[in-house]
Write an enzyme that holds these catalytic residues in place. Structure first.
Site, PDB file in Angstrom:
ATOM      1  N   ASP A 184      77.471  43.228  44.846  1.00 27.54           N
ATOM      2  CA  ASP A 184      77.091  44.339  45.720  1.00 27.54           C
ATOM      3  C   ASP A 184      78.259  45.211  46.142  1.00 27.54           C
ATOM      4  OD1 ASP A 184      77.831  43.476  48.811  1.00 27.54           O
ATOM      5  OD2 ASP A 184      77.457  41.763  47.522  1.00 27.54           O
ATOM      6  N   GLU A 231      86.204  49.693  50.933  1.00 30.13           N
ATOM      7  CA  GLU A 231      85.366  48.927  50.007  1.00 30.13           C
ATOM      8  C   GLU A 231      84.198  49.760  49.492  1.00 30.13           C
ATOM      9  OE1 GLU A 231      83.541  44.420  49.603  1.00 30.13           O
ATOM     10  OE2 GLU A 231      83.849  45.259  51.601  1.00 30.13           O
ATOM     11  N   ASP A 276      83.405  42.044  46.268  1.00 33.12           N
ATOM     12  CA  ASP A 276      83.538  40.606  46.058  1.00 33.12           C
ATOM     13  C   ASP A 276      82.694  40.178  44.865  1.00 33.12           C
ATOM     14  OD1 ASP A 276      80.974  40.793  47.072  1.00 33.12           O
ATOM     15  OD2 ASP A 276      81.515  40.048  49.058  1.00 33.12           O
ATOM     16  N   TYR A 311      75.542  40.189  55.572  1.00 35.43           N
ATOM     17  CA  TYR A 311      74.311  40.978  55.514  1.00 35.43           C
ATOM     18  C   TYR A 311      73.272  40.367  56.443  1.00 35.43           C
ATOM     19  CZ  TYR A 311      76.379  43.497  51.657  1.00 35.43           C
ATOM     20  OH  TYR A 311      77.214  44.278  50.896  1.00 35.43           O
TER      21      TYR A 311
END
Length: 512
Positions: free
Chosen positions: A99, A489, A102, A249
């Protein structure tokens, strides 16, 4: 019979040809109603190459792929990864997307990414021309995985232990952290994940309805069953799986918004009155009227309102009249200087919601503004904000301003899309991009060995073309530090809605 010197057969032939041309032009835009976009070309000079940005925004997804990469993989510094995903439970969970920066495949943001990529194609795919196939391939890479994740009825799985993954800084090709498999089921419910997955599958079924009817029907059937599971076994996944999904999340808005959002997509995809009845019976309970002006991977209320207002404005579903009012309230909250405006903007003009990955709200809001402008234009309506008429043209201008800021029209003259423009972030928070590629460094890079690179000031050796990062702070400042994941990110759900927005802008300025 002669008409103005022409024989009747000749006149009939000319009229037939003219009608055919009109129909062909209309068919260039998929959908069930007149598409108003062509009437809104901008004759002035474009400030950016939106077509180039569109190409790169889609290309980014190839850099996030997990699994066995295809022979036509264009981001060549990536290699196969995660080929044993799911084997711990003897299931096949190979594929899908990482996503963000990572190596975890969280189901919640991946499903939302898929929904928004699909919505981008549904609304603006007819404008994408050569990029349409690439966009559809990006969607299918996700839906193939979501079908695997939902293959067992009443169960949805995802791969990766974020806590252990974040203890390493290594390439996805080198992963040696546990590829743990987590699941939601009736004992550990996750209505928000299940409902978002149903929304993704339903939206994608519309994307493939004409090009692959068999696949489209499979997606729709799975969406129906997954939604039934989400609604029947209600509960938040961040309760039962809290130590694995929070704070990464964690669901802060509840699962009610996803149930409404999924029902809206199923109503659109299936035309089954069951879902319209569900929306009418449960809309208020699920928060349809609650004020909210944030749309992202966690909160879908605004998206559901815009989508359902389309059914009212375009398909004339009168029972959804209230959603036009709810959508208008959102619009009024975003318009700078309008009555009831509550949105915050940076001094440079960027919509600002929060420090962590703010650009996701910029791209999602811009997409909603353009989509709603499209619906309003077709219905010949405006938004009334305290007595001030907000036209579709105004909405398009605001969306364009946000995208232009993202692409470089900002105080730092910095493009926040990697690989676009003369100046863009060099040290993004992304493992694969920051470490030497397999081709450059075939030897394995151990778990903790990469942290020296993560903390360094050296530019990333691999350019993750098209990646849009979290972006500047509320004062338009951006340090370009790899360790600053909030600002540096990238994430799939930042890019997904931008795809549709860029397609519209590229077409509007005659670049497509």
């Amino acid at each position: 019979m002669a008409l103005f010197g022409f024989s009747f057969p000749l006149v009939f032939l000319l009229l037939s040809c003219f009608t055919t041309l009109l129909l062909c032009n209309a068919n260039a835009f998929p959908g069930h109603y007149h598409n108003p976009i062509q009437r809104h070309r901008h004759p002035r000079f474009a400030s950016h190459n939106y077509r180039d940005a569109l190409t790169k925004s889609i290309l980014f997804f190839e850099g996030q792929r997990s699994g066995k990469l295809p022979s036509n993989q264009r981001i060549s510094w990536r290699r196969d990864s995660g080929l044993s995903d799911g084997s711990a439970l003897h299931v096949d969970l190979v594929g899908g997307y990482y996503d963000a920066g990572d190596n975890v495949k969280f189901g919640f943001p991946m499903a939302f990414t898929t929904t928004m990529l699909s919505w981008s194609v549904i609304e603006f795919g007819g404008l994408m021309k050569g990029e349409l196939q690439n966009a559809k391939e990006a969607i299918r890479w996700a839906t193939d995985y979501l079908l695997k994740a939902t293959a067992h009825p009443g169960t949805i799985r995802y791969v990766g232990d974020a806590n252990k993954d974040h203890a390493c800084w290594e390439r996805p090709e080198d992963m040696d952290t546990p590829r743990s498999v987590f699941k939601i089921d009736q004992n550990t419910p996750g209505s928000e994940v299940a409902a978002e997955t149903a929304a993704a599958l339903a939206a994608a079924s519309l994307v493939f309805r004409r090009s692959d009817r068999t696949y489209s029907k499979l997606l729709a059937r799975r969406a129906i069953s997954v939604f039934e599971f989400a609604d029947k076994h209600r509960g938040a996944y961040s309760t039962g799986l809290r130590k694995y999904v929070c704070p990464f999340y964690c669901d802060y808005s509840g699962y009610q918004d996803e149930l409404l959002w999924a029902a809206a997509w199923l109503q659109k995809a299936t035309k089954n009155p069951t879902y319209l009845n569900y929306i009418q019976a449960n809309g208020q309970i699920l928060g349809a009227a609650e004020f909210d002006n944030t749309f992202g991977w966690d909160n879908k209320h605004v998206g559901a309102r815009i989508l359902l207002s389309k059914a009212f404005l375009i398909q004339k579903v009168r029972s959804l009249h209230d959603y036009k009012g709810h959508a208008d309230s959102f619009i009024c909250s975003i318009i700078p200087g309008a009555s009831y405006s509550s949105a915050q903007y940076t001094p440079g003009g960027l919509l600002f919601k929060m420090n962590d990955s703010n650009m996701q709200y910029v791209t999602s809001t811009s997409f909603l503004l353009l989509s709603y402008a499209k619906y309003l234009t077709t219905a010949r309506q405006v938004v009334n904000c305290g007595g001030t008429a907000i036209t579709p043209k105004r909405l398009r201008a605001i969306a364009k301003r946000q995208v232009d800021y993202l692409l470089g029209d900002n105080p730092l003259k910095m493009s926040y899309m990697v690989g676009y423009g003369p100046r863009y972030p060099q040290r993004i928070h992304h493992r694969g991009s920051s470490l030497p590629s397999i081709a450059a460094h075939p030897a394995k890079i151990q778990c903790s060995s990469g942290f020296s690179v993560m903390r360094s000031q050296s530019p990333n050796p691999n350019i993750l073309v098209g990646a849009v990062i979290g972006g500047p702070d509320q004062h338009d400042r951006f340090p370009d530090q790899r360790s600053d994941y909030e600002q540096s990110e990238p994430a799939t759900y930042i890019n997904a809605p931008l795809v549709g927005t860029l397609a519209y802008l590229a077409h509007s300025f005659g670049q497509m």
